[in-house]
Enzyme design. Structure first.
Site, PDB file in Angstrom:
ATOM      1  N   ARG A 197       0.834  -1.214   0.000  1.00 28.11           N
ATOM      2  CA  ARG A 197       0.000   0.000   0.000  1.00 28.11           C
ATOM      3  C   ARG A 197       0.863   1.256   0.000  1.00 28.11           C
ATOM      4  NH1 ARG A 197      -5.274  -0.085   1.688  1.00 28.11           N
ATOM      5  NH2 ARG A 197      -4.847   1.617   3.138  1.00 28.11           N
TER       6      ARG A 197
ATOM      7  N   MET B 198       9.124 -22.419  21.701  1.00 25.69           N
ATOM      8  CA  MET B 198      10.093 -22.273  20.609  1.00 25.69           C
ATOM      9  C   MET B 198      11.211 -21.299  20.945  1.00 25.69           C
ATOM     10  SD  MET B 198       8.346 -22.559  16.904  1.00 25.69           S
ATOM     11  CE  MET B 198       8.307 -24.147  16.092  1.00 25.69           C
ATOM     12  N   GLY B 199      12.243 -21.320  20.141  1.00 21.69           N
ATOM     13  CA  GLY B 199      13.408 -20.451  20.328  1.00 21.69           C
ATOM     14  C   GLY B 199      14.654 -21.301  20.230  1.00 21.69           C
ATOM     15  N   ARG B 200      15.079 -21.526  18.996  1.00 22.94           N
ATOM     16  CA  ARG B 200      16.217 -22.416  18.747  1.00 22.94           C
ATOM     17  C   ARG B 200      17.484 -21.913  19.435  1.00 22.94           C
ATOM     18  NH1 ARG B 200      16.168 -23.800  12.762  1.00 22.94           N
ATOM     19  NH2 ARG B 200      15.805 -21.573  12.759  1.00 22.94           N
TER      20      ARG B 200
ATOM     21  N   ARG C 192      -0.030 -31.844  39.516  1.00 24.64           N
ATOM     22  CA  ARG C 192       1.155 -32.247  38.744  1.00 24.64           C
ATOM     23  C   ARG C 192       2.113 -31.082  38.514  1.00 24.64           C
ATOM     24  NH1 ARG C 192      -2.064 -35.563  34.059  1.00 24.64           N
ATOM     25  NH2 ARG C 192      -1.970 -37.608  35.055  1.00 24.64           N
TER      26      ARG C 192
ATOM     27  N   ARG D 263      13.308 -21.409   3.418  1.00 25.91           N
ATOM     28  CA  ARG D 263      14.735 -21.138   3.598  1.00 25.91           C
ATOM     29  C   ARG D 263      15.389 -21.570   2.295  1.00 25.91           C
ATOM     30  NH1 ARG D 263      13.052 -23.194   8.776  1.00 25.91           N
ATOM     31  NH2 ARG D 263      13.120 -21.478  10.269  1.00 25.91           N
ATOM     32  N   CYS D 264      16.368 -20.821   1.821  1.00 28.66           N
ATOM     33  CA  CYS D 264      16.933 -21.076   0.492  1.00 28.66           C
ATOM     34  C   CYS D 264      18.442 -21.285   0.576  1.00 28.66           C
ATOM     35  CB  CYS D 264      16.598 -19.907  -0.429  1.00 28.66           C
ATOM     36  SG  CYS D 264      17.270 -20.085  -2.076  1.00 28.66           S
TER      37      CYS D 264
ATOM     38  N   ASP E 249      14.988 -12.791  18.207  1.00 30.54           N
ATOM     39  CA  ASP E 249      16.436 -13.004  18.397  1.00 30.54           C
ATOM     40  C   ASP E 249      17.278 -12.195  17.411  1.00 30.54           C
ATOM     41  OD1 ASP E 249      15.685 -14.390  16.150  1.00 30.54           O
ATOM     42  OD2 ASP E 249      16.896 -16.149  16.574  1.00 30.54           O
TER      43      ASP E 249
ATOM     44  N   ASP F 142      17.833 -13.173  10.750  1.00 33.55           N
ATOM     45  CA  ASP F 142      19.250 -12.915  10.451  1.00 33.55           C
ATOM     46  C   ASP F 142      19.726 -13.520   9.128  1.00 33.55           C
ATOM     47  OD1 ASP F 142      19.632 -11.525  12.700  1.00 33.55           O
ATOM     48  OD2 ASP F 142      20.926 -12.994  13.713  1.00 33.55           O
ATOM     49  N   GLY F 143      19.367 -14.790   8.903  1.00 35.17           N
ATOM     50  CA  GLY F 143      19.797 -15.502   7.692  1.00 35.17           C
ATOM     51  C   GLY F 143      19.286 -14.779   6.456  1.00 35.17           C
TER      52      GLY F 143
ATOM     53  N   GLU G  99       7.274 -21.508  37.863  1.00 32.06           N
ATOM     54  CA  GLU G  99       8.259 -21.693  38.943  1.00 32.06           C
ATOM     55  C   GLU G  99       9.660 -21.407  38.425  1.00 32.06           C
ATOM     56  OE1 GLU G  99       5.359 -23.409  39.232  1.00 32.06           O
ATOM     57  OE2 GLU G  99       5.215 -22.298  41.112  1.00 32.06           O
TER      58      GLU G  99
HETATM   59  O1  F6P Z   1      12.971 -19.104  14.027  1.00 33.04           O
HETATM   60  C1  F6P Z   1      11.655 -19.422  14.293  1.00 33.04           C
HETATM   61  C2  F6P Z   1      11.518 -20.869  14.677  1.00 33.04           C
HETATM   62  O2  F6P Z   1      10.161 -21.123  14.959  1.00 33.04           O
HETATM   63  C3  F6P Z   1      12.383 -21.337  15.840  1.00 33.04           C
HETATM   64  O3  F6P Z   1      11.868 -20.981  17.088  1.00 33.04           O
HETATM   65  C4  F6P Z   1      12.414 -22.810  15.599  1.00 33.04           C
HETATM   66  O4  F6P Z   1      13.549 -23.380  16.159  1.00 33.04           O
HETATM   67  C5  F6P Z   1      12.442 -22.914  14.106  1.00 33.04           C
HETATM   68  O5  F6P Z   1      11.887 -21.720  13.617  1.00 33.04           O
HETATM   69  C6  F6P Z   1      11.697 -24.097  13.555  1.00 33.04           C
HETATM   70  O6  F6P Z   1      11.845 -24.122  12.189  1.00 33.04           O
HETATM   71  P1  F6P Z   1      11.021 -25.087  11.219  1.00 33.04           P
HETATM   72  O7  F6P Z   1       9.678 -24.476  11.008  1.00 33.04           O
HETATM   73  O8  F6P Z   1      11.830 -25.124   9.981  1.00 33.04           O
HETATM   74  O9  F6P Z   1      10.899 -26.399  11.910  1.00 33.04           O
END
Ligand code: F6P
Length: 320
Positions: free
Chosen positions: A26, A170-172, A163, A73-74, A130, A104-105, A188
């Site tokens: 837009r 997530m968060g590689r 329990r 991803r390429c 990140d 970043d990539g 906790e």
């Molecule tokens: O970077 C985003 C993310 O969701 C990460 O938290 C996770 O590790 C990764 O992508 C998973 O990637 P894919 O969808 O290729 O399994």
């Protein structure tokens, strides 16, 4: 004067990417600039999977999760041959600049393409938050809210069964999501890559809480640490507290973006088009002190981002 630009989404999808694509489209159209949607990230650029975007094509997408121009991803784009192919496609389609929405990539590819004369602007889009040069990434807020809602539900059942629920979010490579979500659900403990942890210390804390009448527990583990199953098993074995592990996974990447993600994506998208219009490339748009700004891609990639120690410390306060 810039006549034609492209927009692509790359890497893992994130809620709010559609809002960014819409804003780029837009903003460009309002300046008389033609816009191409490059599908499947850099793959689409190499293959020429490129479609014109009109105001109609981006209508009704601001509220949708995922990305309407697809993402990927390429590998090929990591090498000069792939980047050269991308440049040739840009010349073929008359694309003078590209807004690259990703992590970043994706920005590395944007820098390489900028070096070949195609101005690229990176927009931070990832649920992991990140990216070093920015306080905030598109998708982060929605993912945090999704994880929070899911863990609230897990707490209900943990409470009913007395329990301990161990949840992997997530968060590689980064624990921002884990630590903020852990804080928001009153966990906790948060176990992340950034802070050293000891299961024995966590167990000690669970015992202490149990002695003070607590009957259910939540522990959030960052994906980078992993092992939610093992952690749950160890807790159960050492404490006798029945424990279950849940991996939230890709549910965190979907869903309708929150207000924050839609607004930030829109602001960043418009900002990126302003840069391209001025013939500026090789920049990343980010957020600093809650304001949108831009910086050089190489500088952005070299920055260090502080961990959220205050939030982490707040989780670890014990009070009975
Ligand atoms: O970077 C985003 C993310 O969701 C990460 O938290 C996770 O590790 C990764 O992508 C998973 O990637 P894919 O969808 O290729 O399994």
């Amino acid at each position: 004067m810039v006549k034609t630009i492209g927009v692509l989404t790359s890497g893992g999808d994130a809620p709010g990417m559609n809002a960014a694509v819409r804003a780029v489209t837009r903003a460009a159209l309002s300046k008389g600039i033609k816009v191409y949607g490059i599908r499947r990230g850099y793959n689409g650029l190499i293959d020429g999977d490129i479609v014109e975007l009109t105001s109609k094509s981006v209508s009704g997408i601001i509220q949708r999760g995922g990305t309407c121009i697809y993402t990927a991803r390429c590998k090929e784009f990591r090498y000069d041959e792939g980047i050269e192919k991308g440049k040739q496609k840009c010349l073929e389609f008359g694309i003078e600049g590209i807004v690259v929405i990703g992590g970043d990539g994706s920005f590395r590819g944007a820098a390489d393409l900028s070096a070949k004369g195609i101005n690229c602007i990176g927009l931070p889009g990832t649920i992991d938050n990140d990216i070093q040069c920015t306080e905030y990434t598109i998708g982060y807020d929605t993912a945090m809210n999704t994880a929070m809602e899911m863990i609230d539900k897990l707490r209900d059942t943990a409470q009913s069964h007395n329990r301990c629920t161990v949840v992997e979010v997530m968060g590689r490579n980064a624990g921002y999501l884990a630590v903020n979500v852990a804080c928001a659900v009153g966990a906790e403990a948060a176990i992340t890559l950034e802070e050293p942890y000891s299961i024995d210390d966590i167990i000690k804390e669970l015992f202490e809480a149990k002695e003070h009448g607590k009957n259910h527990y939540v522990i959030v583990v960052s994906e980078g640490v992993g092992n939610a199953e093992n952690i749950a098993r160890e807790i159960q074995e050492k404490t006798g507290i029945e424990s279950r592990a849940t991996i939230l996974g890709h549910v965190q990447r979907g869903g309708s973006p929150t207000v924050r993600d839609r607004v930030v994506a829109t602001e960043m998208g418009c900002y990126a088009v302003n840069l391209l219009e001025q013939g500026i490339g090789n920049r990343v748009v980010g957020m600093k002190a809650s304001k949108i700004y831009d910086c050089d891609i190489q500088e952005a990639l070299a920055m260090k981002k502080p961990f959220e120690t205050n939030v982490y410390n707040a989780i670890n306060i014990t009070a009975f």
